[in-house]
Design a protein around this motif. Structure first.
Motif, PDB file in Angstrom:
ATOM      1  N   THR A 180      46.768  40.936  34.768  1.00 39.86           N
ATOM      2  CA  THR A 180      45.869  39.898  34.464  1.00 39.86           C
ATOM      3  C   THR A 180      45.265  39.666  35.894  1.00 39.86           C
ATOM      4  O   THR A 180      45.111  40.223  36.750  1.00 39.86           O
ATOM      5  N   LEU A 181      44.094  38.994  35.658  1.00 35.97           N
ATOM      6  CA  LEU A 181      42.795  38.543  36.644  1.00 35.97           C
ATOM      7  C   LEU A 181      43.015  37.029  37.045  1.00 35.97           C
ATOM      8  O   LEU A 181      43.037  36.209  36.135  1.00 35.97           O
ATOM      9  N   GLU A 182      42.900  36.926  38.281  1.00 35.35           N
ATOM     10  CA  GLU A 182      42.975  35.519  38.926  1.00 35.35           C
ATOM     11  C   GLU A 182      41.514  34.848  38.645  1.00 35.35           C
ATOM     12  O   GLU A 182      41.628  33.935  38.837  1.00 35.35           O
ATOM     13  N   ASP A 183      40.602  35.862  38.993  1.00 34.10           N
ATOM     14  CA  ASP A 183      39.160  35.358  38.849  1.00 34.10           C
ATOM     15  C   ASP A 183      38.956  34.955  37.428  1.00 34.10           C
ATOM     16  O   ASP A 183      38.547  36.040  36.736  1.00 34.10           O
ATOM     17  N   GLU A 184      38.651  33.859  36.961  1.00 33.41           N
ATOM     18  CA  GLU A 184      38.504  33.503  35.466  1.00 33.41           C
ATOM     19  C   GLU A 184      36.996  33.872  35.167  1.00 33.41           C
ATOM     20  O   GLU A 184      36.797  34.043  34.015  1.00 33.41           O
ATOM     21  N   ASP A 185      36.342  34.106  36.113  1.00 29.64           N
ATOM     22  CA  ASP A 185      34.861  34.521  35.695  1.00 29.64           C
ATOM     23  C   ASP A 185      34.559  35.889  35.772  1.00 29.64           C
ATOM     24  O   ASP A 185      33.324  36.298  35.605  1.00 29.64           O
ATOM     25  N   ALA A 186      35.287  36.970  36.331  1.00 32.57           N
ATOM     26  CA  ALA A 186      35.062  38.273  36.534  1.00 32.57           C
ATOM     27  C   ALA A 186      34.922  38.907  35.285  1.00 32.57           C
ATOM     28  O   ALA A 186      33.866  39.640  35.330  1.00 32.57           O
ATOM     29  N   LEU A 187      35.386  38.905  34.183  1.00 28.94           N
ATOM     30  CA  LEU A 187      34.925  39.236  33.082  1.00 28.94           C
ATOM     31  C   LEU A 187      33.644  38.936  32.226  1.00 28.94           C
ATOM     32  O   LEU A 187      32.872  39.647  31.692  1.00 28.94           O
ATOM     33  N   GLU A 188      33.407  37.368  32.482  1.00 31.25           N
ATOM     34  CA  GLU A 188      32.097  37.044  32.116  1.00 31.25           C
ATOM     35  C   GLU A 188      31.048  37.639  32.901  1.00 31.25           C
ATOM     36  O   GLU A 188      30.012  38.028  32.261  1.00 31.25           O
ATOM     37  N   ARG A 189      31.325  37.637  34.067  1.00 31.38           N
ATOM     38  CA  ARG A 189      30.361  38.558  34.863  1.00 31.38           C
ATOM     39  C   ARG A 189      30.147  39.842  34.565  1.00 31.38           C
ATOM     40  O   ARG A 189      28.888  40.454  34.394  1.00 31.38           O
ATOM     41  N   LEU A 190      31.210  40.638  34.330  1.00 31.22           N
ATOM     42  CA  LEU A 190      31.089  42.014  33.752  1.00 31.22           C
ATOM     43  C   LEU A 190      30.236  42.214  32.488  1.00 31.22           C
ATOM     44  O   LEU A 190      29.671  43.175  32.083  1.00 31.22           O
ATOM     45  N   GLU A 191      30.273  40.907  31.491  1.00 27.80           N
ATOM     46  CA  GLU A 191      29.678  41.173  30.248  1.00 27.80           C
ATOM     47  C   GLU A 191      28.103  41.282  30.299  1.00 27.80           C
ATOM     48  O   GLU A 191      27.504  41.679  29.690  1.00 27.80           O
ATOM     49  N   SER A 192      27.692  40.948  31.467  1.00 25.30           N
ATOM     50  CA  SER A 192      26.273  41.067  31.621  1.00 25.30           C
ATOM     51  C   SER A 192      25.911  42.323  32.136  1.00 25.30           C
ATOM     52  O   SER A 192      24.755  42.665  32.241  1.00 25.30           O
ATOM     53  N   LEU A 193      26.821  43.270  32.281  1.00 30.68           N
ATOM     54  CA  LEU A 193      26.247  44.558  32.813  1.00 30.68           C
ATOM     55  C   LEU A 193      26.432  45.717  31.897  1.00 30.68           C
ATOM     56  O   LEU A 193      27.116  45.504  30.849  1.00 30.68           O
ATOM     57  N   ARG A 194      25.911  46.771  32.084  1.00 28.00           N
ATOM     58  CA  ARG A 194      25.883  47.778  31.041  1.00 28.00           C
ATOM     59  C   ARG A 194      25.917  49.204  31.725  1.00 28.00           C
ATOM     60  O   ARG A 194      25.807  49.347  32.839  1.00 28.00           O
ATOM     61  N   GLY A 195      26.466  50.320  31.058  1.00 26.30           N
ATOM     62  CA  GLY A 195      26.761  51.548  31.461  1.00 26.30           C
ATOM     63  C   GLY A 195      27.504  51.607  32.425  1.00 26.30           C
ATOM     64  O   GLY A 195      28.667  51.146  32.821  1.00 26.30           O
ATOM     65  N   LEU A 196      27.071  52.826  33.578  1.00 29.18           N
ATOM     66  CA  LEU A 196      28.040  53.121  34.715  1.00 29.18           C
ATOM     67  C   LEU A 196      28.025  51.579  35.665  1.00 29.18           C
ATOM     68  O   LEU A 196      29.028  51.498  36.282  1.00 29.18           O
ATOM     69  N   GLU A 197      27.040  50.830  35.834  1.00 27.33           N
ATOM     70  CA  GLU A 197      27.035  49.878  36.471  1.00 27.33           C
ATOM     71  C   GLU A 197      28.207  48.749  35.944  1.00 27.33           C
ATOM     72  O   GLU A 197      29.292  48.396  36.678  1.00 27.33           O
ATOM     73  N   ALA A 198      28.525  48.762  34.655  1.00 30.91           N
ATOM     74  CA  ALA A 198      29.903  48.074  34.180  1.00 30.91           C
ATOM     75  C   ALA A 198      31.014  48.796  34.534  1.00 30.91           C
ATOM     76  O   ALA A 198      31.877  47.951  34.867  1.00 30.91           O
ATOM     77  N   LEU A 199      30.912  49.932  34.374  1.00 29.64           N
ATOM     78  CA  LEU A 199      32.109  50.682  34.673  1.00 29.64           C
ATOM     79  C   LEU A 199      32.576  50.686  36.370  1.00 29.64           C
ATOM     80  O   LEU A 199      33.715  50.332  36.545  1.00 29.64           O
ATOM     81  N   ARG A 200      31.579  50.589  36.986  1.00 31.00           N
ATOM     82  CA  ARG A 200      31.712  50.634  38.499  1.00 31.00           C
ATOM     83  C   ARG A 200      32.524  48.988  38.746  1.00 31.00           C
ATOM     84  O   ARG A 200      33.437  48.698  39.342  1.00 31.00           O
ATOM     85  N   ALA A 201      31.953  48.128  38.050  1.00 26.92           N
ATOM     86  CA  ALA A 201      32.248  46.682  38.377  1.00 26.92           C
ATOM     87  C   ALA A 201      33.796  46.675  37.720  1.00 26.92           C
ATOM     88  O   ALA A 201      34.813  45.912  38.435  1.00 26.92           O
ATOM     89  N   PHE A 202      34.050  47.276  36.605  1.00 25.80           N
ATOM     90  CA  PHE A 202      35.504  47.024  36.025  1.00 25.80           C
ATOM     91  C   PHE A 202      36.351  47.881  37.015  1.00 25.80           C
ATOM     92  O   PHE A 202      37.278  47.492  37.184  1.00 25.80           O
TER      93      PHE A 202
END
Length: 132
Positions: A102-124
């Motif tokens: 689980t994630l404590e940061d409730e906005d982390a996945l919302e921020r992740l959704e704005s990314l694509r490709g390797l940038e999204a993978l790195r953030a994940f």
């Protein structure tokens, strides 16, 4: 060709838990997925922030793509969005048919959704998860 000799493929996606689903559905999803993933040579990490899922799947391309399609058809998931997909040389989660955190940061996945490709993978990969 066995799944252990097929080239590896990965998909990173986000989705939202359907509003009509109780939070207890998460345990059911994870339990069922662990068993099926192990049978199909799929490994990965599922994170949940209380509303959204983020998942990185890895394994034989045919199996990973088929799993993504099952997730798209699963009424417990809505707004399934692929952020990254492509071949990989090594598994990141080779010890987990499905690691879950689980994630404590409730906005982390919302921020992740704005990314694509390797940038999204790195953030994940940078998400603060506890795999113990």
């Amino acid at each position: 060709m066995s799944s252990s000799t097929q080239p590896l493929y990965e998909i990173l996606y986000t989705s939202t838990l359907s509003q009509d689903q109780p939070l207890s559905a998460i345990a059911s999803i994870a339990s069922h997925a662990r068993h099926r993933n192990q049978q199909r040579g799929i490994t990965g990490l599922l994170v949940f922030d209380g509303q959204r899922f983020g998942q990185q799947l890895e394994g034989p391309e045919k199996e990973v793509r088929a799993l993504l399609e099952r997730i798209r058809q699963d009424p417990r998931h809505i707004y399934v969005e692929v952020l990254h997909d492509g071949p990989i040389s090594l598994r990141r989660f080779k010890n987990f048919s499905l690691a879950f955190s689980t994630l404590e940061d409730e906005d982390a996945l919302e921020r992740l959704e704005s990314l694509r490709g390797l940038e999204a993978l790195r953030a994940f990969s940078d998400l603060p998860v506890d795999l113990e």
